[in-house]
Design a protein around this motif. Structure first.
Motif, PDB file in Angstrom:
ATOM      1  N   PRO A 137       0.817  -1.212   0.000  1.00  0.00           N
ATOM      2  CA  PRO A 137       0.000   0.000   0.000  1.00  0.00           C
ATOM      3  C   PRO A 137       0.857   1.272   0.000  1.00  0.00           C
ATOM      4  CG  PRO A 137      -0.009  -1.056   2.158  1.00  0.00           C
ATOM      5  CD  PRO A 137       0.704  -1.979   1.235  1.00  0.00           C
ATOM      6  N   VAL A 138       0.310   2.306  -0.630  1.00  0.00           N
ATOM      7  CA  VAL A 138       0.971   3.602  -0.609  1.00  0.00           C
ATOM      8  C   VAL A 138       0.664   4.269   0.731  1.00  0.00           C
ATOM      9  CG1 VAL A 138       1.107   5.863  -1.719  1.00  0.00           C
ATOM     10  CG2 VAL A 138       0.723   3.809  -3.101  1.00  0.00           C
ATOM     11  N   THR A 139       1.684   4.629   1.464  1.00  0.00           N
ATOM     12  CA  THR A 139       1.480   5.311   2.747  1.00  0.00           C
ATOM     13  C   THR A 139       2.291   6.593   2.746  1.00  0.00           C
ATOM     14  OG1 THR A 139       3.335   4.137   3.729  1.00  0.00           O
ATOM     15  CG2 THR A 139       1.172   3.130   3.998  1.00  0.00           C
ATOM     16  N   ALA A 140       2.106   7.373   3.813  1.00  0.00           N
ATOM     17  CA  ALA A 140       2.847   8.627   3.928  1.00  0.00           C
ATOM     18  C   ALA A 140       4.346   8.337   3.992  1.00  0.00           C
ATOM     19  CB  ALA A 140       2.392   9.370   5.176  1.00  0.00           C
ATOM     20  N   ASN A 141       4.708   7.281   4.733  1.00  0.00           N
ATOM     21  CA  ASN A 141       6.127   6.932   4.862  1.00  0.00           C
ATOM     22  C   ASN A 141       6.696   6.336   3.591  1.00  0.00           C
ATOM     23  OD1 ASN A 141       6.201   7.741   7.504  1.00  0.00           O
ATOM     24  ND2 ASN A 141       5.650   5.697   8.284  1.00  0.00           N
ATOM     25  N   ASP A 142       5.822   5.705   2.826  1.00  0.00           N
ATOM     26  CA  ASP A 142       6.284   4.946   1.666  1.00  0.00           C
ATOM     27  C   ASP A 142       5.429   5.307   0.450  1.00  0.00           C
ATOM     28  OD1 ASP A 142       7.658   3.179   0.179  1.00  0.00           O
ATOM     29  OD2 ASP A 142       6.894   1.364   1.141  1.00  0.00           O
ATOM     30  N   PRO A 143       5.662   6.507  -0.109  1.00  0.00           N
ATOM     31  CA  PRO A 143       4.815   6.957  -1.218  1.00  0.00           C
ATOM     32  C   PRO A 143       5.016   6.140  -2.501  1.00  0.00           C
ATOM     33  CG  PRO A 143       6.574   8.527  -0.795  1.00  0.00           C
ATOM     34  CD  PRO A 143       6.685   7.491   0.265  1.00  0.00           C
ATOM     35  N   ASN A 144       6.201   5.553  -2.670  1.00  0.00           N
ATOM     36  CA  ASN A 144       6.452   4.722  -3.854  1.00  0.00           C
ATOM     37  C   ASN A 144       6.871   3.316  -3.441  1.00  0.00           C
ATOM     38  OD1 ASN A 144       6.094   6.796  -5.923  1.00  0.00           O
ATOM     39  ND2 ASN A 144       7.916   7.705  -4.975  1.00  0.00           N
ATOM     40  N   PRO A 145       5.899   2.525  -2.985  1.00  0.00           N
ATOM     41  CA  PRO A 145       6.263   1.199  -2.474  1.00  0.00           C
ATOM     42  C   PRO A 145       6.798   0.276  -3.567  1.00  0.00           C
ATOM     43  CG  PRO A 145       3.879   1.385  -2.647  1.00  0.00           C
ATOM     44  CD  PRO A 145       4.442   2.742  -2.980  1.00  0.00           C
ATOM     45  N   ALA A 146       7.551  -0.752  -3.126  1.00  0.00           N
ATOM     46  CA  ALA A 146       8.112  -1.734  -4.064  1.00  0.00           C
ATOM     47  C   ALA A 146       6.980  -2.486  -4.757  1.00  0.00           C
ATOM     48  CB  ALA A 146       8.998  -2.713  -3.309  1.00  0.00           C
ATOM     49  N   SER A 147       7.246  -2.948  -5.976  1.00  0.00           N
ATOM     50  CA  SER A 147       6.211  -3.706  -6.679  1.00  0.00           C
ATOM     51  C   SER A 147       6.030  -5.054  -5.981  1.00  0.00           C
ATOM     52  CB  SER A 147       6.580  -3.884  -8.147  1.00  0.00           C
ATOM     53  OG  SER A 147       7.844  -4.475  -8.257  1.00  0.00           O
ATOM     54  N   PRO A 148       4.836  -5.638  -6.120  1.00  0.00           N
ATOM     55  CA  PRO A 148       4.553  -6.874  -5.382  1.00  0.00           C
ATOM     56  C   PRO A 148       5.536  -7.994  -5.709  1.00  0.00           C
ATOM     57  CG  PRO A 148       2.647  -6.153  -6.690  1.00  0.00           C
ATOM     58  CD  PRO A 148       3.744  -5.188  -6.947  1.00  0.00           C
ATOM     59  N   ASP A 149       5.810  -8.808  -4.700  1.00  0.00           N
ATOM     60  CA  ASP A 149       6.799  -9.865  -4.849  1.00  0.00           C
ATOM     61  C   ASP A 149       6.156 -11.128  -5.439  1.00  0.00           C
ATOM     62  OD1 ASP A 149       9.075 -11.356  -4.668  1.00  0.00           O
ATOM     63  OD2 ASP A 149       8.918 -11.715  -2.514  1.00  0.00           O
ATOM     64  N   ILE A 150       5.613 -10.986  -6.630  1.00  0.00           N
ATOM     65  CA  ILE A 150       5.041 -12.150  -7.321  1.00  0.00           C
ATOM     66  C   ILE A 150       5.413 -12.079  -8.801  1.00  0.00           C
ATOM     67  CG2 ILE A 150       3.072 -12.634  -5.806  1.00  0.00           C
ATOM     68  CD1 ILE A 150       1.340 -10.970  -7.736  1.00  0.00           C
ATOM     69  N   GLY A 151       5.129 -13.130  -9.526  1.00  0.00           N
ATOM     70  CA  GLY A 151       5.440 -13.166 -10.948  1.00  0.00           C
ATOM     71  C   GLY A 151       5.013 -14.497 -11.525  1.00  0.00           C
ATOM     72  N   THR A 152       5.469 -14.764 -12.729  1.00  0.00           N
ATOM     73  CA  THR A 152       5.057 -15.993 -13.410  1.00  0.00           C
ATOM     74  C   THR A 152       5.516 -17.221 -12.630  1.00  0.00           C
ATOM     75  OG1 THR A 152       5.343 -14.794 -15.463  1.00  0.00           O
ATOM     76  CG2 THR A 152       5.073 -17.175 -15.641  1.00  0.00           C
ATOM     77  N   ILE A 153       4.631 -18.214 -12.567  1.00  0.00           N
ATOM     78  CA  ILE A 153       4.939 -19.444 -11.840  1.00  0.00           C
ATOM     79  C   ILE A 153       5.166 -20.581 -12.837  1.00  0.00           C
ATOM     80  CG2 ILE A 153       2.502 -20.168 -11.566  1.00  0.00           C
ATOM     81  CD1 ILE A 153       3.242 -21.075  -8.726  1.00  0.00           C
TER      82      ILE A 153
END
Ligand SMILES: [Zn+2]
Lengths: 310, 240
Positions: free
Chosen positions: B86-102
């Motif tokens: 989630p985008v929060t005040a502390n973390d305006p540009n959060p990392a992309s989700p840790d998932i991908g092709t399986i």
């Protein structure tokens, strides 16, 4: 109200500070807690690193031996034998057993220095009978699965010979004083002329500095943490190698100036003359010659110290 | 042909049929699992019939060839959202989700050691698969399992045996429905009840349902039970 001021209710909680410890140490509880936490985190980190190292060594040793003919399990190549012994140092017996399993999965003989495939007799049944033609004491009933781990009974013995020498203590728990495990092989590499000269050369190089360096390396290997000593940086030991340019020479009685060596010949052990005593004497003499001696008994102790100080 | 020979041939055919049925069930379960986690799979892929399965994977010698039993799937949009930071005040540009092709693969080898596991890890990394599921018909050696954490920074490896997948445990009537909370839902839950996550009851990473859903440490699942008296009620567990 009077009562309340005169007599404070006694707290049932423990006092928050411990005067005994806070008096002796300037550190706060938080600081000490942090140190303890850091210490344990380091231990866990060390353990992780050693476990990874063992895993990578196992992976390397699955494909051993690297050298082809004429080397085999009864006469391994010196380089393969050396690496094998070094990589094995942090291993527990259980790690070694895992290595055997991994080699077997890849159809190799369980003994790391054996180039043969493992034995697979293909037949059914759980047991095999050995030593039918020999004496009664050779007669054995063995599980087939156990037998098929190796190419031959000799390799089973070679494997076991190494296994019993492995430390039962995990590498990260080993004491610093615990001497480095020097693993011997049942069948060491056979000496050739070339390797004898090599050994002689090495013998000559065994000066104080190289041996202490070797000891340090042994210890690091034994702990399985080559990087650890450097990272903790408790001691900054600088080893200055002695410059040796003379080639190795076998000792000989035909030496022309044998008379020069006569006075130290009784100190010679298998061709090697210990330099410790004579050098100390020399330095002692120098000190006396320098005439800076304040009193006569120039601390024998402190002088001895200089001999091993680096 | 004597009756003895006929007997033997018939028994062999039956054994082959049983083996094929076993593999078909494992194939179905792993598809359901991948779909339940939020990856994109079509209904035809998930609900393949035994006949179609045999037609697709039977090799010349008449047995099902595990080597050809592989597939991959991409996360759905819904899954991307669920795993989003989630985008929060502390973390305006959060990392992309840790998932991908399986990537899912059935392994034919009769024993799985360090080499096989290393090869699988290298295949995943080389082909940019975020996650890999290895399905074996034997146990994996302890040393080979240690490869998994060693390559965790490059790729996520999960292992199942064919026996694990013969039935879909989440379809069992005594297993309540487990739903993974998104990070936003997780935060909202903890705020609503003024809890720290560690105050929640726990579910182990090795729990069969946690393994099925591919749960990670720190995630929270909502568990929905049916009760005769109270209707449906929910509880929450923290994965540890
Ligand atoms: Zn052998």
């Amino acid at each position: 109200m009077m009562m309340a001021t005169a007599k404070q209710p006694k707290s049932i909680l423990k006092k928050s500070s411990y005067p005994a410890t806070s008096a002796t140490s300037s550190k706060t509880k938080e600081e000490r807690d942090r140190e303890v936490a850091l210490y344990h985190a380091n231990l866990i980190q060390q353990r992780k690193e050693i476990e990874l190292e063992i895993l990578l060594s196992t992976e390397t040793l699955i494909d051993y031996p690297l050298a082809g003919p004429p080397y085999d399990a009864s006469n391994p190549s010196p380089a393969d034998a050396k690496t094998f012994k070094e990589l094995l140092r942090p291993f527990l017996p259980s790690n070694y057993d895992e290595l055997i399993v991994e080699r077997n999965i890849n159809d190799r003989c369980g003994y790391t220095l054996c180039p043969n495939p493992r034995q697979k007799d293909g037949g059914g049944g759980r047991y095999r009978i050995l030593g039918m033609n020999g004496k009664a004491k050779d007669f054995k009933v063995v599980e087939r699965e156990e037998l098929e781990k190796w190419c031959s009974p000799e390799c089973a013995r070679r494997t076991l010979y190494v296994r019993v020498q492995l430390s039962e203590t995990a590498a990260w728990e080993r004491e610093a004083g615990e001497s480095a495990v020097n693993i011997d092989l049942l069948d060491e590499p056979k000496a050739t002329e070339a390797s004898i000269t090599e050994d002689l050369q090495k013998l000559d190089l065994q000066t104080e500095s190289t041996t202490s360096k070797k000891d340090a390396a042994d210890l690091a290997l034994e702990r399985g943490d080559k990087a650890q000593a450097a990272r903790n940086a408790i001691f900054d030991v600088k080893i200055q190698e002695k410059d040796i340019s003379k080639p190795a020479q076998a000792p000989s009685l035909e030496d022309k100036d044998i008379s020069d060596r006569l006075d130290t010949l009784h100190l010679t052990l298998e061709g090697h003359t210990s330099s410790f005593g004579s050098r100390r004497e020399k330095r002692h003499k120098e000190a006396l010659d320098g005439a800076n001696v304040e009193d006569d008994h120039t601390d024998e102790d402190s002088e001895e110290d200089t001999d091993w100080q680096i | 042909m004597s009756t003895g020979d006929e007997d033997r041939v018939r028994k062999q055919r039956e054994a082959g049929e049983r083996e094929s049925a076993k593999l078909w069930r494992a194939w179905r379960t792993v598809h359901e699992m991948v779909q339940d986690r939020g990856y994109e799979l079509s209904e035809e892929e998930v609900k393949i019939s035994f006949e179609d399965f045999k037609n697709k994977f039977t090799s010349d010698d008449g047995s099902v060839s595990r080597k050809t039993m592989t597939f991959s799937a991409r996360p759905t949009d819904e899954m991307w959202k669920r795993y989003a930071n989630p985008v929060t005040a502390n973390d305006p540009n959060p990392a992309s989700p840790d998932i991908g092709t399986i990537w899912v693969e059935f392994l034919a080898e009769s024993s799985v050691g360090i080499k096989q596991m290393r090869a699988f890890a290298q295949f995943l990394t080389a082909n940019n698969y975020h996650t890999g599921i290895l399905i074996t018909n034997t146990n994996i050696t302890p040393a080979a399992l240690k490869i998994i954490p060693a390559v965790a920074s490059e790729t996520r490896i999960e292992c199942f045996t064919e026996a694990d997948l013969l039935v879909n445990i989440t379809h069992h009537e005594l297993v309540p429905k487990h739903v993974l909370l998104s990070k936003v839902e997780r935060t909202a839950l903890l705020q609503r009840y003024r809890l720290k996550d560690t105050q929640l009851p726990r579910i182990q990473l090795g729990d069969p349902v946690a393994r099925y859903l591919g749960l990670r440490r720190g995630q929270v699942v909502k568990i929905i039970r049916k009760s005769e008296t109270a209707g449906r009620y929910a509880s929450y567990r923290l994965c540890v």
